[in-house]
Design a protein around this motif. Structure first.
Motif, PDB file in Angstrom:
ATOM      1  N   MET A  80       0.845  -1.192   0.000  1.00 39.84           N
ATOM      2  CA  MET A  80       0.000   0.000   0.000  1.00 39.84           C
ATOM      3  C   MET A  80       0.879   1.242   0.000  1.00 39.84           C
ATOM      4  O   MET A  80       2.016   1.215   0.487  1.00 39.84           O
ATOM      5  N   VAL A  81       0.331   2.318  -0.551  1.00 43.11           N
ATOM      6  CA  VAL A  81       0.957   3.629  -0.443  1.00 43.11           C
ATOM      7  C   VAL A  81      -0.088   4.582   0.127  1.00 43.11           C
ATOM      8  O   VAL A  81      -1.271   4.493  -0.203  1.00 43.11           O
ATOM      9  N   MET A  82       0.354   5.479   1.000  1.00 45.71           N
ATOM     10  CA  MET A  82      -0.563   6.442   1.628  1.00 45.71           C
ATOM     11  C   MET A  82      -0.200   7.838   1.126  1.00 45.71           C
ATOM     12  O   MET A  82       0.869   8.375   1.444  1.00 45.71           O
ATOM     13  N   ILE A  83      -1.100   8.414   0.312  1.00 48.02           N
ATOM     14  CA  ILE A  83      -0.798   9.671  -0.363  1.00 48.02           C
ATOM     15  C   ILE A  83      -1.234  10.859   0.494  1.00 48.02           C
ATOM     16  O   ILE A  83      -2.161  11.600   0.180  1.00 48.02           O
ATOM     17  N   CYS A  84      -0.539  10.988   1.614  1.00 51.26           N
ATOM     18  CA  CYS A  84      -0.680  12.155   2.488  1.00 51.26           C
ATOM     19  C   CYS A  84       0.519  12.166   3.414  1.00 51.26           C
ATOM     20  O   CYS A  84       0.694  11.229   4.207  1.00 51.26           O
ATOM     21  N   ASN A  85       1.344  13.192   3.306  1.00 51.21           N
ATOM     22  CA  ASN A  85       2.525  13.274   4.168  1.00 51.21           C
ATOM     23  C   ASN A  85       2.142  13.411   5.635  1.00 51.21           C
ATOM     24  O   ASN A  85       2.698  12.733   6.498  1.00 51.21           O
ATOM     25  N   THR A  86       1.184  14.287   5.922  1.00 45.65           N
ATOM     26  CA  THR A  86       0.837  14.580   7.312  1.00 45.65           C
ATOM     27  C   THR A  86       0.273  13.348   8.019  1.00 45.65           C
ATOM     28  O   THR A  86       0.497  13.166   9.220  1.00 45.65           O
ATOM     29  N   ALA A  87      -0.425  12.491   7.294  1.00 47.91           N
ATOM     30  CA  ALA A  87      -1.000  11.280   7.888  1.00 47.91           C
ATOM     31  C   ALA A  87       0.070  10.322   8.396  1.00 47.91           C
ATOM     32  O   ALA A  87      -0.224   9.433   9.213  1.00 47.91           O
ATOM     33  N   HIS A  88       1.314  10.496   7.954  1.00 48.90           N
ATOM     34  CA  HIS A  88       2.399   9.640   8.426  1.00 48.90           C
ATOM     35  C   HIS A  88       2.749   9.906   9.892  1.00 48.90           C
ATOM     36  O   HIS A  88       3.604   9.215  10.453  1.00 48.90           O
ATOM     37  N   TYR A  89       2.097  10.861  10.486  1.00 46.57           N
ATOM     38  CA  TYR A  89       2.182  11.081  11.936  1.00 46.57           C
ATOM     39  C   TYR A  89       1.878   9.785  12.685  1.00 46.57           C
ATOM     40  O   TYR A  89       2.466   9.494  13.732  1.00 46.57           O
ATOM     41  N   PHE A  90       0.954   8.991  12.149  1.00 45.72           N
ATOM     42  CA  PHE A  90       0.552   7.725  12.758  1.00 45.72           C
ATOM     43  C   PHE A  90       1.061   6.527  11.945  1.00 45.72           C
ATOM     44  O   PHE A  90       0.441   5.463  11.960  1.00 45.72           O
ATOM     45  N   PHE A  91       2.183   6.696  11.248  1.00 44.63           N
ATOM     46  CA  PHE A  91       2.622   5.616  10.357  1.00 44.63           C
ATOM     47  C   PHE A  91       2.793   4.297  11.100  1.00 44.63           C
ATOM     48  O   PHE A  91       2.331   3.248  10.626  1.00 44.63           O
ATOM     49  N   ASP A  92       3.462   4.310  12.236  1.00 44.11           N
ATOM     50  CA  ASP A  92       3.704   3.059  12.965  1.00 44.11           C
ATOM     51  C   ASP A  92       2.396   2.380  13.363  1.00 44.11           C
ATOM     52  O   ASP A  92       2.265   1.156  13.256  1.00 44.11           O
TER      53      ASP A  92
END
Length: 245
Positions: A80-92
């Motif tokens: 999967m790829v998540m197309i939002c940089n800010t959402a990577h706040y909760f990446f783990d």
């Protein structure tokens, strides 16, 4: 459908469209069947990421993304790829919700920058206030050995205006404003390279690429990586996803 990947998008929709457009344009094709197999989840009603990161009394966006990830995991995409940089706040936390590998866009962007611009000294970061607040890009950039510049309050207001007033609200890119931001980060703050730490800024780069400044476009980079990985998946090749977390 087998041997496909999932795009976690809709944050925002125009930025997701930009990713898909770039993905399809860069895929080498001679017929319909040469395009990549993927599913786009355009979850536009995911709560605003910056709002929550800055003020935890606002709606938390994590449950919505975790729900998407778990739903998609039932279909067994290769990645999967998540197309939002800010959402990577909760990446783990998002990655922990599934056994399917999720490509870490900020990590991938800065890893690419280190290879592409090894002699750069000062790196500028332009992004949402949420991304600034979570320090994800800041930590990756400094850990890679670069000096970091975040500009000042005036340039941050201009960046926020481009992202929210122009792109998210009006649905258009203000080229003059985008160019002025890049010029200011280069001329006033001495940045050798400027990281576009928001996918709306990646849309601005797609629509207004005619400038002389070196930028690291996280969305462009993850589009290229998506093509590379999806091609390997189609060929049945083994992939070491640990290198792109």
């Amino acid at each position: 459908m087998k041997k496909f990947f999932t795009v976690l998008g809709g944050m925002g929709t125009l930025a997701t469209e930009s990713y898909v457009r770039i993905l399809d344009q860069r895929t080498k094709t001679e017929k319909d069947q040469d395009y990549l197999d993927y599913i786009v989840v355009n979850h536009a009603t995911v709560p605003d990421r910056t709002d929550y990161i800055i003020d935890h009394s606002k709606p938390n966006f994590l449950p919505a993304i975790v729900e998407d990830v778990q739903q998609q995991s039932l279909l067994k995409p290769a990645f999967m790829v998540m197309i939002c940089n800010t959402a990577h706040y909760f990446f783990d936390e998002i990655q922990a919700a599934t056994d399917i590998p999720i490509v870490n866009m900020p990590y991938l962007a800065i890893s690419t920058m280190k290879k592409q611009y090894p002699n750069a000294k000062k790196v500028g970061l332009i992004c949402t206030k949420g991304t600034l607040h979570d320090h994800i890009y800041e930590d990756y950039i400094t850990d890679a050995g670069f000096e970091l510049s975040l500009g000042d309050a005036e340039i941050q207001d201009e960046v926020e205006s481009l992202i929210y007033d122009d792109i998210k609200i009006k649905g258009s890119v203000n080229e003059e404003k985008y160019y002025h931001i890049l010029q200011t980060m280069h001329d006033k703050f001495g940045c050798d390279v400027i990281v576009l730490g928001c996918t709306e800024l990646s849309l601005a780069q797609e629509m207004a690429p005619d400038h002389d400044y070196d930028v690291i476009d996280a969305q462009s980079i993850i589009a290229d990586k998506s093509i590379e990985l999806a091609t390997k998946v189609r060929r049945g090749e083994d992939i070491d996803f640990s290198k792109i977390y």
